[in-house]
Design a protein around this motif. Structure first.
Motif, PDB file in Angstrom:
ATOM      1  N   UNK A 825       0.829  -1.207   0.000  1.00 62.44           N
ATOM      2  CA  UNK A 825       0.000   0.000   0.000  1.00 62.44           C
ATOM      3  C   UNK A 825       0.863   1.256   0.000  1.00 62.44           C
ATOM      4  N   UNK A 826       1.984   1.223   0.745  1.00 62.22           N
ATOM      5  CA  UNK A 826       2.878   2.375   0.754  1.00 62.22           C
ATOM      6  C   UNK A 826       3.487   2.601  -0.631  1.00 62.22           C
ATOM      7  N   UNK A 827       3.908   1.510  -1.280  1.00 54.73           N
ATOM      8  CA  UNK A 827       4.505   1.645  -2.608  1.00 54.73           C
ATOM      9  C   UNK A 827       3.485   2.145  -3.625  1.00 54.73           C
ATOM     10  N   UNK A 828       2.262   1.636  -3.543  1.00 59.30           N
ATOM     11  CA  UNK A 828       1.220   2.085  -4.469  1.00 59.30           C
ATOM     12  C   UNK A 828       0.900   3.554  -4.238  1.00 59.30           C
ATOM     13  N   UNK A 829       0.795   3.956  -2.963  1.00 55.88           N
ATOM     14  CA  UNK A 829       0.520   5.358  -2.655  1.00 55.88           C
ATOM     15  C   UNK A 829       1.615   6.263  -3.205  1.00 55.88           C
ATOM     16  N   UNK A 830       2.859   5.851  -3.052  1.00 54.78           N
ATOM     17  CA  UNK A 830       3.975   6.644  -3.578  1.00 54.78           C
ATOM     18  C   UNK A 830       3.893   6.731  -5.100  1.00 54.78           C
ATOM     19  N   UNK A 831       3.562   5.620  -5.743  1.00 55.23           N
ATOM     20  CA  UNK A 831       3.446   5.627  -7.192  1.00 55.23           C
ATOM     21  C   UNK A 831       2.326   6.531  -7.677  1.00 55.23           C
ATOM     22  N   UNK A 832       1.175   6.501  -6.990  1.00 54.27           N
ATOM     23  CA  UNK A 832       0.056   7.361  -7.370  1.00 54.27           C
ATOM     24  C   UNK A 832       0.391   8.834  -7.178  1.00 54.27           C
TER      25      UNK A 832
END
Length: 1096
Positions: A825-832
């Motif tokens: 979730x942290x990686x996805x949030x950073x990507x978004x």
């Protein structure tokens, strides 16, 4: 007369001769003249019995190897005391035009006086065995005035060429004024054998210019050099000179031409020369047969043997040795046994080389036991036979026996060669035997092989495969001479050990040193980028391949297909695959495996059927890929059919990987009992991967009994793998068997086993950002968490429910926070946060994606309208529009029957959610508050999403006093009035001595007052004025009454909805009519699927 040793006598003769002291007494030679001494020496050496005295009295004054040459010295000296024959030039015999072998012309012989060739210095040259000895003899030649003699000049040139000292040979050759033809021929031989072939051609041209007529042996030297150095153009020029000089009917030289073409991989040209020979002897046949065999045309080589037999020539041991490797390479055991029968009938089995070739053939054909029987019966084993036998066991994955045989070889007194060491290192590498590898490394130093580049390359590979890349790097650093193979081994070693950056850096350093990569280099660097799983790096390395003109190599192209598939670009991988004109079986395997890992089982099956219809037949890896593809897509029956087809139609024996794939196939589909029976009926002892697949299937379907049985076997086979302990603990946690969970964790602590920390990475602008669960050291950590909080709220509104059932003794809100900060979730949030809308986000996960993150990512792709590609430990997940490419095959067994189409299930869920939302007035939840929790403004009685807590906002603040909020965080929306009052009453009264807004030292006060403001619908100024004289003790009853008044209409509406079962039944009936296959949809399922709270 007695002398201390024969060498001292020779020295005295040389010394007296050089000083011309024929009559001066010296030591024990007083009164003797040189001629008499020489005559005495010759007479003495001519007696056979005297040689025993010489052997016992000989010292190492000149060389330690002289003792081994005594027999030769006896023959030479005996011939010297015989009457001297006339040295006149004999007449040359005329050349017959009908003869196929041309007589070689000799130059006119030079008369050599007897005192020259009988001189002791000439004898010493005959006995010379090394360059060091030659340097000791030269001063004696000069002192005796023999340096200008043709005999000594020719002999010196010959010896210098023999010992690869062309510079010194040239120093002797050039000053000679009257050079005879023999000197030219000797120098040419030296250049052809010891220098570059271009130097040999230059000297050949000079020889022709000097008027020396080439002899046939000159051409054979040059042809040999061309073949060994793959000089095709130069070889053809020599072939033309052979014809121009009239040697085209000489069988010997034309056989050398055939050999040259074969070694230059022009075997068809070699055959053209062969068939034009007017006469072919056994040597010619053996040459062409070996040429075809060594160039990979085993079938053609076997045909030539049959053709040779039809012409009346019987194969000799050389023929057998040439053809057996070809038979082994094609695995034709029937032909191999026929040749073995011929060997037995011909009595060739006693030849050590023939027996060794038979052992090699049987090992390559997979008949390890037969090869071992022949090896054990060999009366005279040599190092080559030991090497082949050890390598045979290693190639057949029997590394223990290979190393055992290596020890036996040492015990039998055989000195290992570099090949032996490399074979042993190969066995150590593939078996992971680091201790044995260290022993072989010490043996390398003892044998003086540390300067052998091939051995050092094998050491690098061994240490890399044994996970000691640090030692491999040290060896690589200390190597004085590095070859391209050394660089390839180091780059591949870094890639295999996950040190991708080091692999890329070594590749760039290699380019800086102007070392051109080959296909193996590119395959190694592609493997590193594949492990990195970053698409921009994949495109970069593809560009490097194109610029280095290696994009036509089938193995490089195959590696590119595999790389794009494992970087998430499965469409690009298929385009490359379709553009390939030539495909290897590994190419098909890479594409089928790519489809399987991406969840495209149908495409994998279609491609496999296309492969079957073509010329390339599937191998054991192909079947492993297609069975795994069926497993990932739920095609159970098809997977079973391929497994039995492999055994029955293709006669491929399953390996442990195939059995593991079958257990995974059956287990994922819920056929756990059948999977366990399959394990019990295996013809071999099940391995770790088999029980690991079984344990993973039990986790999916929550079967504790079979999970325990599989785990027991796993702990026996591999007691130190923490992943299996964690998996079993999660199974217990799902079943609420917390005592068992504690027991597993205690075992891990006792044995020092730690869980592998999970991390997720995302690439942004050529940088890879890695996140761990709950990590906060990223420079944009605050932005990421704030954005993630908003994102979680969005997906909760869409129906997401955090899965917190695997945690015990943790506050509910803390559970939710822990789940919400998983690394994915942290990686996805950073990507978004850092990419434009519409950009696909690629996430790399080192472990299997957990069920909660998988569910959350589906909702994120829906609400953010993004495609998210996640690569975990086992496969790819393509999330788009709320749907995953895996079809939730391993995650939805709790809600709908396994195998139901996830898209249909999602459509039903959306239909139900829309109808319930309409029932509630079509209002949306409005989120207020800060990071870490949820609070909802309720304009009218509505049912909020599951897990919402009135006081959950307080849980996210880093400076929150846990003692003051631990009870507040447990207030549920359906709590009774007494429950709410008791939870607030239990909070400590000294936590907040005063209440005020905007206090930087007390942010929690601002939070609580904001909650009070929201639920009482007052302004900030009104709340501040009301509470300015309160402390926590006086504020508690006020807050309690406000919460009760706030929750009362919500609870009343909830009971009203729950009592109106007729309306819910109507919704369910209409939804079920669109998905008749979903038979077990209940009210509880609907609430779980929509994310609504249902507590009983």
């Amino acid at each position: 007369m007695c002398f201390p040793n024969i060498i001292s006598l020779l020295y005295h003769i040389l010394k007296l001769n050089s000083l011309k002291q024929y009559h001066q007494p010296t030591h024990s030679l007083v009164g003797h003249e040189i001629p008499k001494l020489l005559k005495y020496l010759l007479h003495f050496l001519g007696k056979k019995s005297s040689w025993y005295w010489i052997r016992s009295s000989l010292t190492s004054s000149i060389s330690q190897t002289l003792a081994s040459k005594l027999k030769k010295l006896q023959i030479v000296m005996t011939s010297l005391i015989l009457p001297t024959a006339s040295l006149s030039t004999p007449p040359q015999s005329p050349i017959s035009s009908s003869s196929s072998r041309i007589q070689h012309t000799l130059t006119q012989r030079i008369h050599i006086p007897p005192h020259i060739y009988k001189h002791p210095a000439a004898i010493l040259l005959e006995l010379c065995t090394s360059l060091q000895e030659l340097h000791q003899i030269i001063p004696l030649i000069i002192k005796n005035g023999l340096y200008q003699e043709h005999l000594f000049q020719t002999k010196l040139v010959s010896l210098f060429c023999k010992y690869n000292s062309l510079t010194e040979a040239t120093r002797v050759f050039e000053p000679i004024e009257d050079k005879n033809d023999a000197l030219y021929h000797t120098m040419l031989k030296g250049y052809a054998q010891n220098s570059s072939i271009s130097d040999g051609f230059s000297f050949f041209c000079r020889m022709v210019e000097d008027g020396v007529q080439p002899v046939v042996y000159n051409f054979t030297y040059l042809l040999k050099g061309c073949g060994e150095n793959n000089y095709v153009r130069e070889g053809k020029e020599v072939h033309a000179q052979v014809i121009l000089n009239g040697h085209e009917r000489d069988i010997y030289v034309m056989t050398c031409v055939v050999n040259m073409y074969a070694k230059c991989k022009l075997v068809e040209d070699a055959y053209k020369v062969f068939v034009r020979l007017p006469e072919r002897d056994l040597v010619c046949w053996n040459t062409i047969i070996a040429g075809y065999a060594q160039n990979g045309f085993a079938g053609r080589a076997i045909e030539l043997v049959a053709q040779m037999l039809s012409e009346g020539l019987r194969p000799d041991p050389v023929t057998v040795i040439s053809i057996l490797p070809a038979v082994g390479n094609v695995g034709d055991l029937r032909v191999g046994k026929s040749i073995h029968g011929y060997v037995f009938k011909s009595g060739y089995e006693r030849h050590g080389n023939v027996a060794t070739a038979l052992v090699d053939m049987y090992l390559k054909c997979g008949c390890l036991s037969t090869g071992r029987v022949i090896f054990d019966k060999m009366s005279s084993k040599n190092v080559v036979s030991w090497n082949i036998m050890i390598d045979g066991y290693a190639q057949n994955d029997d590394y223990a026996e290979a190393l055992s045989l290596f020890d036996k070889m040492l015990d039998n007194g055989f000195k290992p060669t570099g090949v032996t060491v490399m074979v042993a290192l190969h066995a150590c590498a593939d078996s992971g035997e680091l201790t044995r590898g260290l022993f072989v490394h010490s043996l390398v130093n003892e044998l003086g092989l540390k300067h052998d580049v091939s051995v050092m390359n094998s050491l690098i590979s061994m240490y890399c495969k044994c996970k000691r890349v640090d030692i491999a790097a040290e060896i690589f650093k200390n190597m004085k001479e590095k070859t391209l193979v050394s660089w390839n081994a180091m780059i591949l070693g870094y890639a295999q050990n996950g040190q991708i950056i080091s692999a890329l850096n070594h590749f760039r350093l290699m380019k800086v040193k102007n070392i051109d990569p080959d296909s193996f280099t590119m395959v190694s660097i592609i493997a590193a980028v594949t492990e990195f799983s970053v698409l921009c790096q994949a495109k970069w390395v593809h560009g490097v391949v194109t610029r280095t003109c290696l994009d036509t190599n089938v193995f490089v192209k195959t590696a590119l297909v595999d790389m794009y598939a494992k970087c998430g670009a499965i469409t690009t991988a298929r385009k490359l695959f379709d553009l390939m004109n030539d495909r290897h079986v590994t190419t098909w395997n890479a594409m089928i495996d790519g489809y399987g890992t991406h969840g495209y089982g149908t495409e994998a099956i279609k491609l496999f059927e296309e492969m079957e219809a073509g010329d390339i037949k599937p191998n054991n890896i192909t079947f492993l890929c297609i069975i795994s593809a069926c497993s990932h897509s739920g095609f159970v029956e098809e997977g079973c059919q391929y497994f039995y087809k492999m055994k029955n139609e293709y006669e491929i024996e399953p390996t442990m990987d195939h059995y593991g794939a079958m257990v995974d196939l059956l287990g994922r589909s819920g056929r756990l009992t059948e999977a366990w029976d399959f394990i019990q009926n295996m013809p071999v002892e099940p391995g770790i991967n088999v029980f690991g697949a079984m344990l993973g299937a039990c986790k999916i379907h929550k079967n504790v009994e079979l999970a325990e049985m599989a785990a027991d076997r796993l702990f026996e086979l591999n007691p130190n793998d923490g992943g299996y302990y964690v998996l079993l603990a999660n199974i217990y946690a799902t079943a609420s068997m917390w005592d068992k969970v504690t027991e597993i964790r205690s075992k891990m602590e006792e044995r020092g086993i730690r869980k592998t920390p999970g991390y997720s990475s995302v690439e942004l602008e050529n940088e890879v950002h890695t996140f761990y669960s709950g990590s906060s050291w990223h420079s944009d950590s605050n932005k990421i968490y704030n954005f993630l909080e908003i994102l979680i709220d969005k997906i909760k509104d869409a129906g997401y429910v955090p899965a917190t059932d695997l945690m015990q003794d943790v506050e509910d809100d803390l559970k939710e926070q822990m789940v919400s900060t998983h690394s994915e979730k942290l990686a996805i949030a950073f990507g978004l946060l850092n990419t434009r809308r519409g950009t696909t986000i690629h996430i790399r996960k080192n472990l299997r994606v957990c069920g909660d993150c998988h569910n959350a990512t589906k909702y994120i792709s829906l609400v953010e309208n993004r495609e998210i590609i996640v690569r975990d430990l086992h496969r790819f997940h393509h999330f788009k529009n709320g749907i995953c490419s895996c079809g939730d095959y391993c995650y939805i067994s709790d809600l709908v029957p396994v195998g139901e189409d996830q898209k249909q299930h999602l459509e039903l869920t959306r239909e139900l959610a829309e109808r319930v939302n309409h029932l509630y007035g079509g209002r949306k939840w409005k989120k207020l508050g800060g990071r870490g929790g949820l609070i909802f403004k309720v304009p009218e009685p509505l049912i909020p999403p599951a897990g919402a807590r009135v006081m959950s906002l307080t849980d996210g603040l880093s400076k929150m006093s846990k003692s003051a909020t631990s009870d507040l965080s447990r207030i549920n929306l359906l709590d009774s009035k007494d429950a709410i009052a008791n939870k607030i009453k239990r909070c400590k009264t000294d936590s907040f001595p005063g209440l005020e807004f905007d206090n930087p030292d007390r942010p929690e006060c601002n939070n609580l007052l904001s909650i009070y403001q929201i639920i009482t619908n007052k302004t900030k100024e009104e709340v501040a004025q009301e509470c300015q004289s309160m402390n926590w003790g006086t504020f508690k009853p006020v807050l309690t009454d406000a919460l009760i008044d706030h929750l009362q209409p919500i609870q009343a509406r909830y009971e009203e909805i729950m009592s109106d079962t007729g309306y819910l039944d109507q919704i369910l009936a209409e939804g079920a009519s669109k998905a008749a296959d979903i038979a077990d949809v209940t009210v509880s399922n609907v609430y779980q699927a929509m994310g609504f709270l249902k507590r009983r």
